[in-house]
Design a protein around this motif. Sequence first.
Motif, PDB file in Angstrom:
ATOM      1  N   ASP A  89       1.008   1.798  -3.516  1.00 45.51           N
ATOM      2  CA  ASP A  89      -0.301   2.270  -3.992  1.00 45.51           C
ATOM      3  C   ASP A  89      -0.422   3.784  -3.830  1.00 45.51           C
ATOM      4  O   ASP A  89      -0.967   4.471  -4.702  1.00 45.51           O
ATOM      5  CB  ASP A  89      -1.431   1.604  -3.201  1.00 45.51           C
ATOM      6  CG  ASP A  89      -1.620   0.145  -3.543  1.00 45.51           C
ATOM      7  OD1 ASP A  89      -1.311  -0.252  -4.672  1.00 45.51           O
ATOM      8  OD2 ASP A  89      -2.067  -0.610  -2.656  1.00 45.51           O
ATOM      9  N   TYR A 146     -14.715   4.687 -14.390  1.00 44.11           N
ATOM     10  CA  TYR A 146     -13.877   4.253 -13.282  1.00 44.11           C
ATOM     11  C   TYR A 146     -13.322   2.873 -13.621  1.00 44.11           C
ATOM     12  O   TYR A 146     -14.080   1.946 -13.926  1.00 44.11           O
ATOM     13  CB  TYR A 146     -14.689   4.210 -11.991  1.00 44.11           C
ATOM     14  CG  TYR A 146     -13.929   3.745 -10.767  1.00 44.11           C
ATOM     15  CD1 TYR A 146     -12.614   4.125 -10.530  1.00 44.11           C
ATOM     16  CD2 TYR A 146     -14.554   2.926  -9.814  1.00 44.11           C
ATOM     17  CE1 TYR A 146     -11.936   3.713  -9.393  1.00 44.11           C
ATOM     18  CE2 TYR A 146     -13.896   2.521  -8.669  1.00 44.11           C
ATOM     19  CZ  TYR A 146     -12.580   2.912  -8.473  1.00 44.11           C
ATOM     20  OH  TYR A 146     -11.914   2.500  -7.336  1.00 44.11           O
ATOM     21  N   SER A 166      -1.234   3.224  -9.206  1.00 44.51           N
ATOM     22  CA  SER A 166      -2.303   3.762 -10.054  1.00 44.51           C
ATOM     23  C   SER A 166      -1.763   4.706 -11.124  1.00 44.51           C
ATOM     24  O   SER A 166      -2.374   4.843 -12.191  1.00 44.51           O
ATOM     25  CB  SER A 166      -3.368   4.453  -9.201  1.00 44.51           C
ATOM     26  OG  SER A 166      -4.087   3.494  -8.436  1.00 44.51           O
ATOM     27  N   GLY A 194     -10.986  -2.029  -5.896  1.00 42.74           N
ATOM     28  CA  GLY A 194     -11.352  -0.625  -5.732  1.00 42.74           C
ATOM     29  C   GLY A 194     -12.820  -0.335  -5.631  1.00 42.74           C
ATOM     30  O   GLY A 194     -13.227   0.829  -5.760  1.00 42.74           O
ATOM     31  N   PHE A 246     -14.279   2.521  -3.495  1.00 46.45           N
ATOM     32  CA  PHE A 246     -14.172   3.920  -3.910  1.00 46.45           C
ATOM     33  C   PHE A 246     -15.213   4.297  -4.972  1.00 46.45           C
ATOM     34  O   PHE A 246     -15.066   5.323  -5.637  1.00 46.45           O
ATOM     35  CB  PHE A 246     -12.777   4.212  -4.457  1.00 46.45           C
ATOM     36  CG  PHE A 246     -11.671   3.971  -3.470  1.00 46.45           C
ATOM     37  CD1 PHE A 246     -11.828   4.279  -2.130  1.00 46.45           C
ATOM     38  CD2 PHE A 246     -10.465   3.429  -3.887  1.00 46.45           C
ATOM     39  CE1 PHE A 246     -10.805   4.058  -1.218  1.00 46.45           C
ATOM     40  CE2 PHE A 246      -9.439   3.202  -2.992  1.00 46.45           C
ATOM     41  CZ  PHE A 246      -9.607   3.511  -1.655  1.00 46.45           C
ATOM     42  N   THR A 303       0.813  -1.221   0.000  1.00 43.15           N
ATOM     43  CA  THR A 303       0.000   0.000   0.000  1.00 43.15           C
ATOM     44  C   THR A 303       0.844   1.267   0.000  1.00 43.15           C
ATOM     45  O   THR A 303       0.341   2.330  -0.361  1.00 43.15           O
ATOM     46  CB  THR A 303      -0.979   0.016   1.193  1.00 43.15           C
ATOM     47  OG1 THR A 303      -0.247  -0.176   2.410  1.00 43.15           O
ATOM     48  CG2 THR A 303      -2.019  -1.086   1.058  1.00 43.15           C
ATOM     49  N   HIS A 309      -7.330  -8.419 -10.608  1.00 43.55           N
ATOM     50  CA  HIS A 309      -6.451  -7.745  -9.652  1.00 43.55           C
ATOM     51  C   HIS A 309      -5.011  -7.722 -10.167  1.00 43.55           C
ATOM     52  O   HIS A 309      -4.347  -6.683 -10.153  1.00 43.55           O
ATOM     53  CB  HIS A 309      -6.537  -8.481  -8.314  1.00 43.55           C
ATOM     54  CG  HIS A 309      -6.026  -7.710  -7.156  1.00 43.55           C
ATOM     55  ND1 HIS A 309      -6.821  -7.291  -6.129  1.00 43.55           N
ATOM     56  CD2 HIS A 309      -4.775  -7.281  -6.846  1.00 43.55           C
ATOM     57  CE1 HIS A 309      -6.100  -6.640  -5.232  1.00 43.55           C
ATOM     58  NE2 HIS A 309      -4.839  -6.621  -5.646  1.00 43.55           N
ATOM     59  N   THR A 345     -11.032  -0.306 -12.317  1.00 45.90           N
ATOM     60  CA  THR A 345     -10.462  -0.933 -11.129  1.00 45.90           C
ATOM     61  C   THR A 345     -10.641  -2.440 -11.225  1.00 45.90           C
ATOM     62  O   THR A 345     -11.149  -2.954 -12.230  1.00 45.90           O
ATOM     63  CB  THR A 345     -11.096  -0.364  -9.843  1.00 45.90           C
ATOM     64  OG1 THR A 345     -10.333  -0.786  -8.712  1.00 45.90           O
ATOM     65  CG2 THR A 345     -12.553  -0.800  -9.688  1.00 45.90           C
ATOM     66  N   LEU A 368      -4.508   7.132  -2.612  1.00 49.27           N
ATOM     67  CA  LEU A 368      -4.949   5.969  -3.370  1.00 49.27           C
ATOM     68  C   LEU A 368      -5.690   6.379  -4.629  1.00 49.27           C
ATOM     69  O   LEU A 368      -6.459   7.338  -4.642  1.00 49.27           O
ATOM     70  CB  LEU A 368      -5.847   5.100  -2.502  1.00 49.27           C
ATOM     71  CG  LEU A 368      -5.174   4.532  -1.247  1.00 49.27           C
ATOM     72  CD1 LEU A 368      -6.208   3.850  -0.356  1.00 49.27           C
ATOM     73  CD2 LEU A 368      -4.070   3.568  -1.611  1.00 49.27           C
ATOM     74  N   GLY A 369      -5.466   5.624  -5.711  1.00 51.67           N
ATOM     75  CA  GLY A 369      -6.143   5.894  -6.971  1.00 51.67           C
ATOM     76  C   GLY A 369      -5.655   7.174  -7.616  1.00 51.67           C
ATOM     77  O   GLY A 369      -4.915   7.962  -7.022  1.00 51.67           O
ATOM     78  N   SER A 392      -7.974   2.823 -10.086  1.00 52.62           N
ATOM     79  CA  SER A 392      -7.444   2.350  -8.810  1.00 52.62           C
ATOM     80  C   SER A 392      -6.913   0.946  -9.018  1.00 52.62           C
ATOM     81  O   SER A 392      -7.686   0.020  -9.286  1.00 52.62           O
ATOM     82  CB  SER A 392      -8.516   2.358  -7.719  1.00 52.62           C
ATOM     83  OG  SER A 392      -7.980   1.906  -6.489  1.00 52.62           O
TER      84      SER A 392
END
Length: 289
Positions: A121, A219, A128, A204, A207, A118, A247, A221, A154-155, A200
């Motif tokens: 991330d 979006y 991202s 995700g 979000f 993370t 993923h 993800t 994030l994202g 993301s």
Amino acid sequence: MFATSLTSGTSGRGGPASPSVADIVAALDTAYPRELAESWDAVGLVCGDPADRVERVLVCVDPVAATVDEALEIGAQLIVAHHPLMLRGVHGVPADTSKGSLVHRMIREGVALFCAHTNADSANPGVSDALAAVIGLDVRRPLVPHADGADTGLGRIGELSEPESFATFVDRVGAALPATTPGVHGAGDPERPIRTVAVSGGAGDGFLDTATAAGVDAYVTADLRHHPAGEHLEQPGTVPALVGLTHWASEWPWCGQAAEVIGGTGNVEVHVSTRCTDPWNVRANGSTK
């Protein structure tokens, strides 16, 4: 398996001394500061001697048997993975468990393992940013910033240079990422114009409301679940169209970004894993990846 791979840096033979594990860890910690990691995360050096010299590195998403095999095949002394090997606390690593066997194997073969999760991330640039770059987005800001005005978080939210239909955009995303058996799928009006996009890497759907509040057209993800996605699309008013990824595919572009960081440490070969470690490998029609 897919064909794309990347080698960065210079040969480990001759010339200046190769960097140590500690040298590479320091470079990765600078690029992906550990303080950006979520409190529940497990990042950093999992096994290996910081003083050992490194001539060859493998960068991958998942530290699993297939990528450890790959590291040994290319003669790597270090694996840099996005996902942690042991995210939850453990009381032992016996060799008769799946993860323990990997630890024992890496130690026996002199292979270190470092994980940036993370923290990678949220870093700028991070996971991202790499996803946005391969899609062709001009990044504007984080989707979920760490603090007001922060460039980490994030994202990411970005823009295409020109609007295009949602159907064309889904094809764009599919062409930009390594192939997986589930593939890339979209939910939305195929003719809807797409210009602003949130991305993301990784799971995700938490979000979805944030992407809606940001007013983006789409979006992108991974791991979109049925109920959150369906409820999102049923909301009144205009909501972002959705592009669903696996993923692994959503985070694989980061490997090239991390390879560049490692390559900057000096006389070291850096290889991006060419093995798809997405768990889904069979479709109903019998095709396999």
